[in-house]
Structures are given as structure tokens and as C-alpha cells.
Design a protein around this motif. Structure first.
Motif, PDB file in Angstrom:
ATOM      1  N   THR A 167     -44.409  79.249  66.325  1.00 21.05           N
ATOM      2  CA  THR A 167     -45.359  79.590  67.336  1.00 21.05           C
ATOM      3  C   THR A 167     -46.056  80.828  67.264  1.00 21.05           C
ATOM      4  O   THR A 167     -47.308  81.352  67.207  1.00 21.05           O
ATOM      5  N   LEU A 168     -45.142  81.933  67.373  1.00 25.76           N
ATOM      6  CA  LEU A 168     -45.457  83.330  67.264  1.00 25.76           C
ATOM      7  C   LEU A 168     -46.157  83.604  65.842  1.00 25.76           C
ATOM      8  O   LEU A 168     -46.976  84.563  65.875  1.00 25.76           O
ATOM      9  N   THR A 170     -48.161  81.626  64.440  1.00 25.56           N
ATOM     10  CA  THR A 170     -49.408  80.765  64.354  1.00 25.56           C
ATOM     11  C   THR A 170     -49.222  79.838  63.363  1.00 25.56           C
ATOM     12  O   THR A 170     -50.266  79.218  62.768  1.00 25.56           O
ATOM     13  N   GLY A 172     -47.255  76.666  63.444  1.00 30.14           N
ATOM     14  CA  GLY A 172     -47.442  75.454  64.205  1.00 30.14           C
ATOM     15  C   GLY A 172     -47.103  74.130  63.336  1.00 30.14           C
ATOM     16  O   GLY A 172     -48.071  73.542  63.015  1.00 30.14           O
ATOM     17  N   THR A 177     -42.181  70.254  69.483  1.00 33.94           N
ATOM     18  CA  THR A 177     -42.991  70.713  70.152  1.00 33.94           C
ATOM     19  C   THR A 177     -42.765  70.343  71.766  1.00 33.94           C
ATOM     20  O   THR A 177     -42.027  69.244  72.019  1.00 33.94           O
ATOM     21  N   ARG A 184     -44.947  73.309  78.052  1.00 30.25           N
ATOM     22  CA  ARG A 184     -46.402  73.637  77.571  1.00 30.25           C
ATOM     23  C   ARG A 184     -46.861  74.758  78.177  1.00 30.25           C
ATOM     24  O   ARG A 184     -47.748  75.578  77.169  1.00 30.25           O
ATOM     25  N   ALA A 187     -45.466  77.477  76.481  1.00 33.84           N
ATOM     26  CA  ALA A 187     -46.018  77.452  74.765  1.00 33.84           C
ATOM     27  C   ALA A 187     -47.348  78.121  74.773  1.00 33.84           C
ATOM     28  O   ALA A 187     -47.608  79.026  73.909  1.00 33.84           O
ATOM     29  N   ALA A 188     -48.259  77.771  75.832  1.00 34.13           N
ATOM     30  CA  ALA A 188     -49.368  78.293  75.810  1.00 34.13           C
ATOM     31  C   ALA A 188     -49.485  79.935  76.055  1.00 34.13           C
ATOM     32  O   ALA A 188     -50.290  80.932  75.471  1.00 34.13           O
ATOM     33  N   MET A 191     -48.149  81.708  72.870  1.00 34.04           N
ATOM     34  CA  MET A 191     -49.420  81.636  71.617  1.00 34.04           C
ATOM     35  C   MET A 191     -50.173  83.043  72.147  1.00 34.04           C
ATOM     36  O   MET A 191     -50.662  83.683  71.144  1.00 34.04           O
ATOM     37  N   LEU A 195     -50.287  86.310  69.591  1.00 31.20           N
ATOM     38  CA  LEU A 195     -51.489  86.912  68.867  1.00 31.20           C
ATOM     39  C   LEU A 195     -51.766  88.159  69.280  1.00 31.20           C
ATOM     40  O   LEU A 195     -52.075  89.133  68.599  1.00 31.20           O
TER      41      LEU A 195
END
Length: 225
Positions: A167-168, A170, A172, A177, A184, A187-188, A191, A195
């Protein structure tokens, strides 16, 4: 017309932040350690769980004392939570404490004079450490939320670490998951934070390279026509 410079923080607040930066960083590591013990050890593992819980609450109280002290020293009163929104969020969600490193990067960007090379190096080092700590915190949180959920693909802490790395960066892969609502949400957040932090590292590194090349050009003797 030149932009108005941001108001400087009071001297007492600046001195407080300089003196507490390292102790609070160590307290953040202790908080993360206590949380990790609570998540990764069985509930019947005593007295480790009780000690970890005590450690978590003790370090959080230190964060609260720091927040109240900076609120009073800032002179902002009731406006402090709004002006220092990130600090307020981090107090409520201590696992996000590594995000305070973003403030250092913003401070570098606001400097009007030419930053020193070692300042760029510090930002890159701190941001890199922050990415690692934030990934560890997210791994612990997602493992805690997911490993007992029906149809979960994250069953072990190793699965959670693998998911955080994917995830870090990107990447994926999709093999691990989150399936729960709060998983989630974590997770959001990871993300978005990943970034921003990776952008801080690459941006500072690019700026450092540009400054190095600029200094080399300044040292080079002018070409004769």
C-alpha cells in the motif's frame, strides 16, 4: 505585492518544542511498543498485557500534557485546535503520531533563504523513518481489525506487513486486502499518508540534487568566448 509572512510562534513555545522533540519521539516509540504487545500477544498472557496497557496510557498522558502546554504557550486559546489541526488529530489517534514529521517538511518549504544541505538530509531521513513507523502502526491496526473477520485475507501479522508495504509503495498487488469497514478506513488513510510522505522524500531529494548541481555550476569558471 509580496505575500505576508506567517507569524512566528512565541519564543517560549519554540523553546518548549525544541526541548520536547526527542523525548516525545521516544514516547511515541514506547506507545507503539505497548500497542504492539497488546495486539500481538494472547489476551491471557499476563502480566505483559497489563504492562503494555499501562505503557500505552502513560505515554498518551505525556502527549496530552504536551498538547496542553503548547496550547497555553501559543497564546491562541480556543483557536489552537483549529490552527494546529494535525496535532489535534494525532492526540486523538496516537498511532498517527509519525505524521507530525510532515510539519518539518512544510517548515523547509516555507523558508525564504536557501536551505542548508544537511537540512534536506534531515527531512529525507525523518520522512523515511516516518514511513516505516506509519507502516508498522498501520500493520498492527489492520491485523487487529482483520485477522478474525470472516473471509479475511489478512490472517497473520506477516500478511499485514506485506499489505502495508504494497500500500505504501502504491503497488497494490491485491492478494491481501482489508474486508472490514474500519480496516478499509485505515487502508485509505495509509494510502493518502504514504503518498504525502513519499512525496516529501522524493521532493526533498530532488531539491537537494538541484542545489548540488547549482553550486557546482557556480564553482565552474566561466567559459571564454
Amino acid at each position: 505585492m509580496s505575500d505576508r509572512a506567517a507569524p512566528e510562534p512565541p519564543a517560549r513555545l519554540t523553546r518548549w518544542e525544541q526541548r520536547t522533540e526527542v523525548p516525545l519521539f521516544l514516547a511515541g516509540l514506547l506507545f507503539l511498543t505497548g500497542y504492539a504487545v497488546r495486539v500481538l500477544t494472547p489476551h491471557e498472557a499476563e502480566p505483559w498485557n497489563d504492562l503494555a496497557l499501562t505503557l500505552v496510557w502513560s505515554t498518551w498522558l505525556l502527549f496530552l500534557v504536551d498538547y496542553v502546554a503548547r496550547l497555553r504557550l501559543s497564546g491562541l486559546g480556543a483557536r489552537f485546535p483549529r490552527v494546529h489541526l494535525l496535532d489535534t488529530v494525532v492526540l486523538l489517534l496516537p498511532l498517527l503520531r509519525p505524521l507530525r514529521m510532515v510539519q518539518v517538511y512544510q517548515a523547509v518549504q516555507r523558508r525564504h533563504d536557501r536551505p542548508r544541505l544537511n537540512l534536506y538530509a534531515r527531512v529525507m531521513a525523518y520522512a523515511g523513518i516516518t514511513v516505516g513507523l506509519l507502516g508498522l502502526a498501520a500493520s498492527l491496526a489492520v491485523y487487529h481489525l482483520e485477522h478474525r473477520a470472516p473471509d479475511a485475507s489478512i490472517r497473520t501479522f506477516g500478511d499485514a506487513v506485506w499489505w502495508a508495504c504494497a500500500t505504501l509503495t502504491t503497488v497494490g498487488y491485491g492478494d491481501a486486502t482489508p474486508v472490514t469497514f474500519w480496516g478499509r478506513v485505515v487502508a485509505a488513510g495509509l494510502m493518502a499518508c504514504g503518498l504525502a510522505l513519499l512525496g516529501a522524500v522524493t521532493g526533498s531529494f530532488s531539491s537537494w540534487l538541484i542545489q548540488v548541481f547549482a553550486r557546482e555550476d557556480e564553482k565552474r569558471p566561466p567559459e571564454r568566448g
